[in-house]
Structures are given as C-alpha cells and as structure tokens.
Design a protein around this motif. Structure first.
Motif, PDB file in Angstrom:
ATOM      1  N   ASP A 189      40.622 -24.937   4.783  1.00 31.49           N
ATOM      2  CA  ASP A 189      41.769 -25.247   3.928  1.00 31.49           C
ATOM      3  C   ASP A 189      41.486 -24.790   2.510  1.00 31.49           C
ATOM      4  N   LEU A 190      42.517 -24.241   1.869  1.00 22.84           N
ATOM      5  CA  LEU A 190      42.411 -23.844   0.463  1.00 22.84           C
ATOM      6  C   LEU A 190      43.452 -24.572  -0.365  1.00 22.84           C
ATOM      7  N   LEU A 191      43.093 -24.899  -1.600  1.00 17.91           N
ATOM      8  CA  LEU A 191      44.035 -25.368  -2.607  1.00 17.91           C
ATOM      9  C   LEU A 191      44.140 -24.291  -3.670  1.00 17.91           C
ATOM     10  N   THR A 192      45.363 -23.815  -3.919  1.00 18.12           N
ATOM     11  CA  THR A 192      45.560 -22.885  -5.029  1.00 18.12           C
ATOM     12  C   THR A 192      46.554 -23.491  -6.010  1.00 18.12           C
ATOM     13  N   ILE A 193      46.333 -23.239  -7.281  1.00  9.78           N
ATOM     14  CA  ILE A 193      47.194 -23.738  -8.357  1.00  9.78           C
ATOM     15  C   ILE A 193      47.703 -22.526  -9.123  1.00  9.78           C
ATOM     16  N   HIS A 194      49.021 -22.490  -9.366  1.00  7.83           N
ATOM     17  CA  HIS A 194      49.654 -21.310  -9.944  1.00  7.83           C
ATOM     18  C   HIS A 194      50.417 -21.669 -11.214  1.00  7.83           C
ATOM     19  N   GLU A 195      50.409 -20.739 -12.166  1.00  8.06           N
ATOM     20  CA  GLU A 195      51.147 -20.920 -13.406  1.00  8.06           C
ATOM     21  C   GLU A 195      52.642 -21.004 -13.129  1.00  8.06           C
ATOM     22  N   ALA A 196      53.352 -21.735 -13.982  1.00  7.02           N
ATOM     23  CA  ALA A 196      54.802 -21.787 -13.881  1.00  7.02           C
ATOM     24  C   ALA A 196      55.377 -20.410 -14.201  1.00  7.02           C
ATOM     25  N   CYS A 197      56.472 -20.070 -13.596  1.00 10.22           N
ATOM     26  CA  CYS A 197      57.216 -18.830 -13.806  1.00 10.22           C
ATOM     27  C   CYS A 197      56.500 -17.599 -13.253  1.00 10.22           C
ATOM     28  N   SER A 198      55.320 -17.281 -13.774  1.00  9.50           N
ATOM     29  CA  SER A 198      54.615 -16.068 -13.330  1.00  9.50           C
ATOM     30  C   SER A 198      53.916 -16.255 -11.997  1.00  9.50           C
ATOM     31  N   TYR A 199      53.533 -17.462 -11.678  1.00  4.51           N
ATOM     32  CA  TYR A 199      52.786 -17.813 -10.474  1.00  4.51           C
ATOM     33  C   TYR A 199      51.420 -17.127 -10.401  1.00  4.51           C
ATOM     34  N   ASP A 200      50.889 -16.784 -11.549  1.00  5.78           N
ATOM     35  CA  ASP A 200      49.506 -16.296 -11.591  1.00  5.78           C
ATOM     36  C   ASP A 200      48.575 -17.423 -11.133  1.00  5.78           C
ATOM     37  N   THR A 201      47.501 -17.063 -10.446  1.00  7.65           N
ATOM     38  CA  THR A 201      46.588 -18.066  -9.902  1.00  7.65           C
ATOM     39  C   THR A 201      45.708 -18.659 -10.995  1.00  7.65           C
ATOM     40  N   ILE A 202      45.769 -19.978 -11.147  1.00  3.54           N
ATOM     41  CA  ILE A 202      44.908 -20.688 -12.100  1.00  3.54           C
ATOM     42  C   ILE A 202      43.587 -21.047 -11.436  1.00  3.54           C
ATOM     43  N   ALA A 203      43.660 -21.532 -10.197  1.00  5.74           N
ATOM     44  CA  ALA A 203      42.458 -21.976  -9.495  1.00  5.74           C
ATOM     45  C   ALA A 203      42.642 -21.756  -7.999  1.00  5.74           C
ATOM     46  N   LYS A 204      41.523 -21.496  -7.342  1.00  5.01           N
ATOM     47  CA  LYS A 204      41.490 -21.345  -5.889  1.00  5.01           C
ATOM     48  C   LYS A 204      40.270 -22.080  -5.380  1.00  5.01           C
ATOM     49  N   VAL A 205      40.483 -23.137  -4.582  1.00  4.35           N
ATOM     50  CA  VAL A 205      39.413 -24.047  -4.202  1.00  4.35           C
ATOM     51  C   VAL A 205      39.343 -24.143  -2.681  1.00  4.35           C
ATOM     52  N   THR A 206      38.156 -23.957  -2.126  1.00  5.36           N
ATOM     53  CA  THR A 206      37.930 -24.221  -0.710  1.00  5.36           C
ATOM     54  C   THR A 206      37.691 -25.716  -0.533  1.00  5.36           C
ATOM     55  N   LEU A 207      38.505 -26.365   0.299  1.00  2.15           N
ATOM     56  CA  LEU A 207      38.466 -27.818   0.414  1.00  2.15           C
ATOM     57  C   LEU A 207      37.444 -28.270   1.456  1.00  2.15           C
ATOM     58  N   PRO A 208      36.739 -29.360   1.182  1.00  2.00           N
ATOM     59  CA  PRO A 208      35.795 -29.931   2.160  1.00  2.00           C
ATOM     60  C   PRO A 208      36.522 -30.838   3.155  1.00  2.00           C
ATOM     61  N   THR A 209      37.549 -30.298   3.814  1.00  2.00           N
ATOM     62  CA  THR A 209      38.369 -31.079   4.734  1.00  2.00           C
ATOM     63  C   THR A 209      38.293 -30.480   6.133  1.00  2.00           C
ATOM     64  N   VAL A 210      38.565 -31.324   7.106  1.00  3.10           N
ATOM     65  CA  VAL A 210      38.701 -30.851   8.485  1.00  3.10           C
ATOM     66  C   VAL A 210      40.092 -30.277   8.708  1.00  3.10           C
ATOM     67  N   ASP A 211      41.105 -31.009   8.219  1.00  4.58           N
ATOM     68  CA  ASP A 211      42.498 -30.581   8.380  1.00  4.58           C
ATOM     69  C   ASP A 211      43.350 -31.313   7.355  1.00  4.58           C
ATOM     70  N   ALA A 212      43.456 -30.767   6.139  1.00  6.95           N
ATOM     71  CA  ALA A 212      44.186 -31.420   5.058  1.00  6.95           C
ATOM     72  C   ALA A 212      45.637 -31.666   5.475  1.00  6.95           C
ATOM     73  N   GLN A 213      46.137 -32.866   5.178  1.00 10.45           N
ATOM     74  CA  GLN A 213      47.465 -33.274   5.632  1.00 10.45           C
ATOM     75  C   GLN A 213      48.546 -33.173   4.570  1.00 10.45           C
ATOM     76  N   GLY A 214      48.172 -33.069   3.319  1.00 10.31           N
ATOM     77  CA  GLY A 214      49.175 -32.981   2.268  1.00 10.31           C
ATOM     78  C   GLY A 214      48.568 -33.210   0.907  1.00 10.31           C
ATOM     79  N   LEU A 215      49.392 -33.001  -0.121  1.00 11.97           N
ATOM     80  CA  LEU A 215      48.954 -33.230  -1.505  1.00 11.97           C
ATOM     81  C   LEU A 215      50.077 -33.865  -2.299  1.00 11.97           C
ATOM     82  N   LYS A 216      49.698 -34.582  -3.359  1.00  3.45           N
ATOM     83  CA  LYS A 216      50.670 -35.164  -4.275  1.00  3.45           C
ATOM     84  C   LYS A 216      50.118 -35.157  -5.690  1.00  3.45           C
TER      85      LYS A 216
END
Length: 511
Positions: A189-216
């Motif tokens: 599983d990966l978490l990526t965070i993107h800038e508003a409007c441009s959607y340029d990648t701010i961060a890309k993180v490999t998650l220590p999860t078996v099967d991530a179910q969601g984010l808030k």
C-alpha cells in the motif's frame, strides 16, 4: 445524498450535502429546487437532456458550498459578506454517463462544461477540490482522472486502491485542499499526498500495512489517520500532513487481548468552539467497542462498550412501539428487556463491529451503531469520563443517522417498508416519531438531509426522500400535549412523480 432508480420508470433524486438544493431527474427532464425560496419559489429551473445521454445517466452530483467544502463536519467557514454569497451562488450540477460529463451552473442551469469520450467502466464521479474540478475513478482501480473544467485539461493518478464511492480511499485536506490518496500499484500500500490544483506530489509513503482500509483527514488538517485490515488486529497509523509517520496505535497496552478482531471504522471529533485542534480520534472495532484516542499522544483514554447494565444510575432507554391507534411512538423502557427485538432469532449470526460513529457538531455527543444490534442507536455524552446518555431501540434496522449542523438533535431513519417515518432525538426533550407524507419504499430506502441555514426559522428544516420523491419540512412537537413520543411533520414543499406542491408551472429549456 443520492438515491438512484433504474433507467426507465424510476427517478434519480439527489440532495446537496448542505440541503440547499435538490435535483430530480426523471426521463429526460432535470429539475432543480431550492430549500430556501428564491423570489418566492422553491422551483428554480428545468432542462431537457438528449435522449441518448439521459438513457445512460448514472451519476448526478451537486458541488459543495464554500462553507462545507472541507469535507469534514467540524470545520465550517461562516458566510459573512456579499462576495462569499456570490461564490456560493456559483455552485454547479454534474450529470454523467459512463462516457460523458455535463456540468451546469445550478441556479441558472447555464451550460458550463462538456467532457466527452471518457474511457468506459467508470466507478464513480465526484467534484474534486473545488467545483472547477471533476474527479473520476475508473473501475478495477486502474486510474483516477482529474478534469479541470476551467482549463479543459486533465491529469491521471495511476493505481488507486479503491474506486467504490462508499470507500474512504482518498480525501481532501480541510481548507487548503491537498489530496491524500491510497494507491496499490503492486504488493504494498502507498500513501501519496498531492498539492492543490497542480496535483504535484508532496509525499509518497510505503505503508506498513497488510491491507489498508481507508484514510481520514482530521478536521484541523494536521493529521491523516489510516486503518489496517481487521486480520492484522488493531492498527491505526497517524501521519502528518506532509506524510511523516507520527504514531501507530495497536490497541490498549493495559489490556491483554489475544483475540484482537481489528478496526472497522474511525472518526475524528469536530473542532469545538474556541479550539483549533481536533481532540479525539474514535476507533470503532469489530469486537463492538470504541477506543477513544486523545490527539496529544494518540493513546487510548477510554473504551466504550455496547452493553447495558441496570442500576440506579442507568440512563433512559427509549423503545419504538406501535400504539393501540396504529401510530408509531417512543416509550421509555424500564429494563434491559428493551434490547430484545420481538421475533429475533439468537441462532442467526449477525455481522459484528461498530458500523457507524457520528459526533454531534461540537463533539459533545457521539452516536454509534453496533452491528450485532443494528436496530439500536447509542448516544454517548463526551464528558471528561464519557458515559451513555441514552439508547434508542427500533423495530427495524437503522439506515441513516445525521446530526443537525448546530443543535444537539439527531435524525434517524430505519428500514421500515410499511411506513415512511422520521425519528428525532433531541437533548432538550424526549425523542419523537413523525409520519412523513411520502410514498413508502418497498425496500425501506429513505434518506434525510438537514438544511444548513443561518436563519433561526429555517434551522429545523430537512429533506426526506426515497428513490422517486422528496419532501421538505420540519418536525413539530407540542411539548404540552406530547406525552407518547409522537410529533407531526410540517410539510412545506414536495418534489414528486405526481407533481410539485407549492411550485409554479415548470418551464423547460433545451440542452
């Protein structure tokens, strides 16, 4: 909230998240109505769709207002000047088939954008960070396409983990609107965070999860919480807004649990008055408990358990019942027998887990539903030591619960396919039940949406709708004569298959 009918006889009814607008599509006709009358009329406009497009229509969406666009109920900006009112008036309506998107200005139904030749197999379409964006999730999680309606440009994010509209696989940061999204390009599983409007990648993180179910996102925008599959036990990861792992919650350290059933859902408390931070993260678990984590250390301060013991300090329990004259009402129950549903079969294995966590607007109360008893709404007082405020027991499973945006009032709908009724719980008085003048749903499919308004006289209004019809009104409680948990519904406006109540004759425009 949208309730979809099938192409042919049924309609698509969509209510905006703040209740300001309702859109009904039936056949080729799209009609738009306002909760608050404009120039004396609730009816705004109607248009005719082309036959080829209307027969394939799948999605109808209304963009959010600036006061609710953060995507979290706890962060709302107040509309204070004319310029902000003008911004809200530019909200848009989106109608989409599997290969085409049409967008209009909602007040005037003036055409705004037309996106054609979309790749087929669309999972869901939503407005993006603003009403100038449409975000499209393709089926089978192949990619996400984000369309800019102003520049007529698009960009792609590959391999989203989820495409189902009910999933929590992505979210926009409150106010600043950065996008956080779960991806599954390969095994991890990966978490990526993107800038508003441009959607340029701010961060890309490999998650220590078996099967991530969601984010808030937290309502203050400081944290992103991600929960893992139940098979991995209790595991909630808390990241900073720039993608740094801050805490990992794996359950209470003071309790040995060799049979940890894991996490089913999570919810943040809204921002309280004069507080800039969200104070609690509630973790609903498959064992039927709720862990309350304080956001300073993200350790568990209290665990709520969906059990009821009778003693001198027991809170009131209200049970729905049919009166001798055939009316539904609430009656206060005297013992734990209130929790036994007539005709229930103890041999049937019901699904387990806390399926719903909803905080009141300023976090003073928490409403929960636990799936082994899906007909009960539990309401907890979020004091220094949280306690059970009351429990509401119904004859049918609870379908929706929704708090008023300001008041400590809760609307409840159940899967009652015999009567269309609304249940109203208030901190100020005993709960009541009111019948709604709308055709009953064979499947008990009803939805309810509060109308958010700054005018006190309009603050009690809500829409109640099924797949074909909707009615606007409020519950009237006569405190002097109401002793049986009943109330009446004051109907102000109806949008239905049989016509419009209180609306002028409709006019149609060409598309």
């Amino acid at each position: 909230m949208a309730l979809h009918g099938t192409n042919g006889g049924s309609a698509i009814v969509t209510v905006s998240t703040d209740g300001s607008y309702i859109v009904r599509v039936h056949g080729k006709e799209v009609s738009v109505h306002s909760a608050i009358p404009v120039e004396g009329s609730h009816f705004l406009r109607s248009i005719k769709l082309q036959e080829a497009f209307s027969s394939q229509l799948k999605f109808v969406k209304v963009s959010q207002s600036d006061s609710t666009a953060d995507g979290n109920s706890g962060t709302r900006m107040q509309i204070e000047d004319e310029s902000q009112l003008n911004l809200v008036s530019q909200r848009r309506l989106l109608c989409a088939s599997s290969n085409r998107i049409l967008v209009w200005q909602i007040n005037s139904l003036e055409w705004h954008a037309d996106i054609e030749n979309i790749e087929p197999s669309v999972g869901t379409i939503e407005f993006g960070a603003s009403d100038d964006e449409a975000i499209l999730f393709h089926s089978w999680s192949s990619k996400v396409t984000i369309f800019n309606l102003e520049s007529a440009s698009s960009l792609i994010i590959k391999s989203p983990k989820f495409y189902n509209p009910s999933s929590m696989g992505h979210g926009y940061r409150p106010l600043t609107r950065q996008l956080a999204i779960l991806l599954k390009p390969e095994a991890s599983d990966l978490l990526t965070i993107h800038e508003a409007c441009s959607y340029d990648t701010i961060a890309k993180v490999t998650l220590p999860t078996v099967d991530a179910q969601g984010l808030k996102w937290s309502p203050d925008g400081r944290w992103i919480a991600i929960w893992d599959a139940a098979s991995n036990g209790t595991k909630v990861l808390v990241y900073t807004a720039d993608g740094q792992l801050y805490r990992a919650y794996t359950g209470r350290s003071d309790i040995e649990n060799t049979h940890d059933l894991g996490v089913k859902c999570i919810e943040w408390t809204p921002l309280k008055r004069r507080h800039s931070n969200s104070e609690i993260l509630a973790v609903g678990k498959y064992d039927g408990t709720v862990d309350l984590l304080n956001t300073r250390t993200f350790s568990c301060s209290t665990t709520l358990s969906h059990t009821f013991s009778i003693n001198d300090k027991s809170p009131p329990v209200w049970r729905e019942r049919m009166s001798p004259d055939g009316k539904l009402e609430y009656a206060e129950a005297a013992s734990s027998s209130a929790f036994v549903t007539p005709g229930s079969d103890s041999t049937i294995q019901l699904p387990k887990g806390v399926s719903s966590l909803q905080f009141s607007p300023h976090g003073e109360l928490l409403a929960t539903i636990e799936q082994t008893q899906p007909n009960i709404v539990w309401i907890w007082a979020m004091t220094a030591t949280p306690t059970l405020e009351t429990a509401l027991v119904h004859e049918h499973n609870v379908k929706n619960i929704t708090w008023h945006a300001k008041n400590q009032e809760l609307l409840i709908t159940t899967a009652n396919n015999t009567l269309a009724v609304i249940h109203l719980w208030s901190k100020e008085r005993p709960p009541v039940i009111a019948e709604i003048p709308i055709p009953r749903s064979e499947a008990g499919r009803y939805s309810v949406t509060w109308v958010k308004s700054t005018v006190p006289e309009e603050s009690c209004l809500f829409w109640f709708n099924n797949t074909d019809d909707a009615v606007l009104g409020c519950v009237i409680v006569d405190d002097q004569t109401n002793t049986q948990g009943r109330a009446s519904f004051n109907s102000l406006y109806m949008v239905s298959r049989s016509g419009l109540m209180g609306a002028p004759a409709e006019t149609s425009g060409a598309n």
